[in-house]
Write an enzyme that holds these catalytic residues in place. Structure first.
Site, PDB file in Angstrom:
ATOM      1  N   TYR A  47     -20.613  -4.842   3.305  1.00 54.28           N
ATOM      2  CA  TYR A  47     -20.840  -3.523   3.903  1.00 54.28           C
ATOM      3  C   TYR A  47     -20.558  -2.387   2.899  1.00 54.28           C
ATOM      4  O   TYR A  47     -20.887  -1.222   3.172  1.00 54.28           O
ATOM      5  CB  TYR A  47     -19.959  -3.292   5.146  1.00 54.28           C
ATOM      6  CG  TYR A  47     -20.153  -4.265   6.280  1.00 54.28           C
ATOM      7  CD1 TYR A  47     -21.208  -5.180   6.295  1.00 54.28           C
ATOM      8  CD2 TYR A  47     -19.271  -4.290   7.357  1.00 54.28           C
ATOM      9  CE1 TYR A  47     -21.360  -6.088   7.338  1.00 54.28           C
ATOM     10  CE2 TYR A  47     -19.427  -5.186   8.407  1.00 54.28           C
ATOM     11  CZ  TYR A  47     -20.466  -6.090   8.384  1.00 54.28           C
ATOM     12  OH  TYR A  47     -20.605  -6.974   9.422  1.00 54.28           O
ATOM     13  N   HIS A 105     -18.658 -15.134   5.899  1.00 49.65           N
ATOM     14  CA  HIS A 105     -19.614 -14.254   6.591  1.00 49.65           C
ATOM     15  C   HIS A 105     -20.788 -15.013   7.210  1.00 49.65           C
ATOM     16  O   HIS A 105     -21.229 -14.716   8.328  1.00 49.65           O
ATOM     17  CB  HIS A 105     -20.111 -13.177   5.622  1.00 49.65           C
ATOM     18  CG  HIS A 105     -20.603 -11.954   6.287  1.00 49.65           C
ATOM     19  ND1 HIS A 105     -20.435 -10.703   5.764  1.00 49.65           N
ATOM     20  CD2 HIS A 105     -21.278 -11.762   7.457  1.00 49.65           C
ATOM     21  CE1 HIS A 105     -20.978  -9.808   6.576  1.00 49.65           C
ATOM     22  NE2 HIS A 105     -21.497 -10.418   7.608  1.00 49.65           N
TER      23      HIS A 105
HETATM   24  N1  LIG Z   1     -20.842 -11.180  11.150  1.00 48.02           N
HETATM   25  C1  LIG Z   1     -22.052 -10.701  11.033  1.00 48.02           C
HETATM   26  O1  LIG Z   1     -22.955 -11.335  10.426  1.00 48.02           O
HETATM   27  C2  LIG Z   1     -22.386  -9.376  11.650  1.00 48.02           C
HETATM   28  C3  LIG Z   1     -23.742  -9.008  11.841  1.00 48.02           C
HETATM   29  C4  LIG Z   1     -23.994  -7.775  12.460  1.00 48.02           C
HETATM   30  C5  LIG Z   1     -22.935  -6.957  12.836  1.00 48.02           C
HETATM   31  N2  LIG Z   1     -21.635  -7.330  12.599  1.00 48.02           N
HETATM   32  C6  LIG Z   1     -20.464  -6.461  12.976  1.00 48.02           C
HETATM   33  O2  LIG Z   1     -20.610  -6.075  14.328  1.00 48.02           O
HETATM   34  C7  LIG Z   1     -20.627  -4.650  14.422  1.00 48.02           C
HETATM   35  C8  LIG Z   1     -21.478  -4.199  15.590  1.00 48.02           C
HETATM   36  O3  LIG Z   1     -22.784  -4.712  15.525  1.00 48.02           O
HETATM   37  P1  LIG Z   1     -24.064  -3.802  15.212  1.00 48.02           P
HETATM   38  O4  LIG Z   1     -23.629  -2.692  14.355  1.00 48.02           O
HETATM   39  O5  LIG Z   1     -25.118  -4.727  14.739  1.00 48.02           O
HETATM   40  O6  LIG Z   1     -24.570  -3.317  16.646  1.00 48.02           O
HETATM   41  P2  LIG Z   1     -23.956  -2.685  17.989  1.00 48.02           P
HETATM   42  O7  LIG Z   1     -22.533  -2.343  17.825  1.00 48.02           O
HETATM   43  O8  LIG Z   1     -24.361  -3.578  19.109  1.00 48.02           O
HETATM   44  O9  LIG Z   1     -24.826  -1.357  18.140  1.00 48.02           O
HETATM   45  C9  LIG Z   1     -24.723  -0.265  17.289  1.00 48.02           C
HETATM   46  C10 LIG Z   1     -25.783   0.749  17.705  1.00 48.02           C
HETATM   47  O10 LIG Z   1     -25.524   1.163  19.047  1.00 48.02           O
HETATM   48  C11 LIG Z   1     -25.438   2.584  19.116  1.00 48.02           C
HETATM   49  N3  LIG Z   1     -24.352   2.897  20.065  1.00 48.02           N
HETATM   50  C12 LIG Z   1     -23.012   2.845  19.872  1.00 48.02           C
HETATM   51  N4  LIG Z   1     -22.339   3.156  20.983  1.00 48.02           N
HETATM   52  C13 LIG Z   1     -23.268   3.434  21.930  1.00 48.02           C
HETATM   53  C14 LIG Z   1     -23.188   3.818  23.283  1.00 48.02           C
HETATM   54  N5  LIG Z   1     -22.010   3.983  23.898  1.00 48.02           N
HETATM   55  N6  LIG Z   1     -24.359   4.008  23.961  1.00 48.02           N
HETATM   56  C15 LIG Z   1     -25.557   3.835  23.348  1.00 48.02           C
HETATM   57  N7  LIG Z   1     -25.701   3.462  22.057  1.00 48.02           N
HETATM   58  C16 LIG Z   1     -24.549   3.263  21.351  1.00 48.02           C
HETATM   59  C17 LIG Z   1     -25.129   3.040  17.720  1.00 48.02           C
HETATM   60  O11 LIG Z   1     -25.728   4.293  17.475  1.00 48.02           O
HETATM   61  P3  LIG Z   1     -24.838   5.593  17.064  1.00 48.02           P
HETATM   62  O12 LIG Z   1     -24.288   5.300  15.705  1.00 48.02           O
HETATM   63  O13 LIG Z   1     -25.876   6.663  17.077  1.00 48.02           O
HETATM   64  O14 LIG Z   1     -23.783   5.732  18.113  1.00 48.02           O
HETATM   65  C18 LIG Z   1     -25.810   1.984  16.857  1.00 48.02           C
HETATM   66  O15 LIG Z   1     -27.164   2.300  16.637  1.00 48.02           O
HETATM   67  C19 LIG Z   1     -21.167  -4.229  13.036  1.00 48.02           C
HETATM   68  O16 LIG Z   1     -20.944  -2.880  12.778  1.00 48.02           O
HETATM   69  C20 LIG Z   1     -20.410  -5.166  12.152  1.00 48.02           C
HETATM   70  O17 LIG Z   1     -19.080  -4.737  11.986  1.00 48.02           O
HETATM   71  C21 LIG Z   1     -21.365  -8.545  12.031  1.00 48.02           C
END
Ligand SMILES: NC(=O)c1ccc[n+]([C@@H]2O[C@H](COP(=O)([O-])OP(=O)(O)OC[C@H]3O[C@@H](n4cnc5c(N)ncnc54)[C@H](OP(=O)(O)O)[C@@H]3O)[C@@H](O)[C@H]2O)c1
Length: 272
Positions: A47, A105
């Site tokens: 990241y 990861h």
């Molecule tokens: N281990 C892995 O391979 C892996 C893969 C993917 C992700 N991850 C981890 O998991 C975390 C979360 O997953 P993600 O980032 O893929 O997706 P997520 O948390 O499911 O969704 C993030 C998105 O949702 C929006 N959002 C946030 N709060 C909201 C709300 N209350 N209402 C409506 N929309 C909202 C955000 O926009 P705004 O910014 O505009 O609020 C952003 O576009 C990552 O940041 C990372 O740390 C790990």
């Protein structure tokens, strides 16, 4: 804050995901999240924000021991010497002496799993992390990892939200005393316009995101939603003051399919 307990780890059930948060925005979000009561921050080498996560942590004034910090080792560092070196580099960027949870990861079939797990257990023994785990491991890989790892694994961090049925991974983790940590827990924001979640939310005075996150933590799963907006930090953590009924839980689970993954990461394993 509620916790998910797994093989000695006590993981705060709600954390802040930081993928794609960079620079000042990242540091500010982490600082604010901790000030609002978040106690779990999820980052990764790939990241490119470990430095800013560390800055946010220090700026928050919250005691280091009260925060659960996870980072993840990228797949090109899975050879034993590389793993130890890259863990040291992560700690230097974070300016921490240890993290709480260190994950592989993604699986990397190019390096024998037992060697990588041996190195992961070794850095734990050296005190660089309190707990170790994996991410994006299938049921078959979880079973192999548990059999090969000299130290207990605390979690599998996987994609999990109402559109993706993860029953098999959840069952495998439960068998091994491991936690499931849900990434993309609000389906990358897609839950915002979901009619089922909105309907259930209306009955509780909650938003679709809050219902979705509640559904996860009520299954004893930890969730790490990401937002780049300060105002959404509070929305996403205000999920501990209501309870979904069994019927509501079932209604949300019924939306899931085993084909409900949102992203094709290209290098993913063959999912079970
Ligand atoms: N281990 C892995 O391979 C892996 C893969 C993917 C992700 N991850 C981890 O998991 C975390 C979360 O997953 P993600 O980032 O893929 O997706 P997520 O948390 O499911 O969704 C993030 C998105 O949702 C929006 N959002 C946030 N709060 C909201 C709300 N209350 N209402 C409506 N929309 C909202 C955000 O926009 P705004 O910014 O505009 O609020 C952003 O576009 C990552 O940041 C990372 O740390 C790990």
């Amino acid at each position: 804050m509620q916790f998910v307990e797994a093989n000695g780890a006590k993981i705060p059930a709600l954390g802040l995901g930081t993928w794609e948060l960079r620079g000042r925005t990242c540091a500010r979000l982490v600082e604010q999240a901790l000030k609002l009561g978040y106690r779990h921050i999820d980052t990764a080498q790939v990241y490119e924000n470990e430095r800013e996560v560390g800055e946010g942590l220090r700026a928050s004034g919250v005691r280091r021991d009260d925060v659960f910090v996870t980072t993840k080792i990228w797949t090109t560092h899975f050879a034993p010497n590389d793993l130890e070196r890259s863990t040291k580099e992560s700690l230097a960027r974070l300016r921490l002496s240890e993290v709480d949870l260190l994950l592989l990861h993604w699986p990397n079939p190019q390096v024998p799993l037992a060697e990588t797990l041996g190195a992961l257990a070794h850095v734990k023994k050296l005190g660089m992390t309190r707990h170790i785990g994996v991410s994006n491991f299938t049921v078959a890989l979880i079973d192999q990892a548990v059999a090969a790892c000299p130290e207990p694994l605390s979690c599998d961090q996987v994609e999990y939200h109402p559109y993706l049925d993860q029953t098999k991974v959840k069952d495998a983790c439960a068998r091994h005393g491991m936690a499931v940590v849900a990434y993309s827990p609000i389906a990358k924001g897609r839950i915002k316009t979901d009619q089922t979640l909105a309907g259930i939310g209306q009955a509780h005075g909650k938003t679709p995101a809050q219902v979705c996150l509640r559904w996860l933590v009520q299954q004893n799963v930890a969730a790490i939603p990401r937002t780049s907006k300060i105002e959404r930090l509070s929305e996403n953590i205000e999920i501990f003051d209501f309870v979904l009924s069994e019927q509501e839980m079932g209604e949300i689970s019924a939306m899931g399919s085993t084909r409900g993954r949102l992203t094709d990461y290209g290098f993913a394993p063959k999912w079970d």
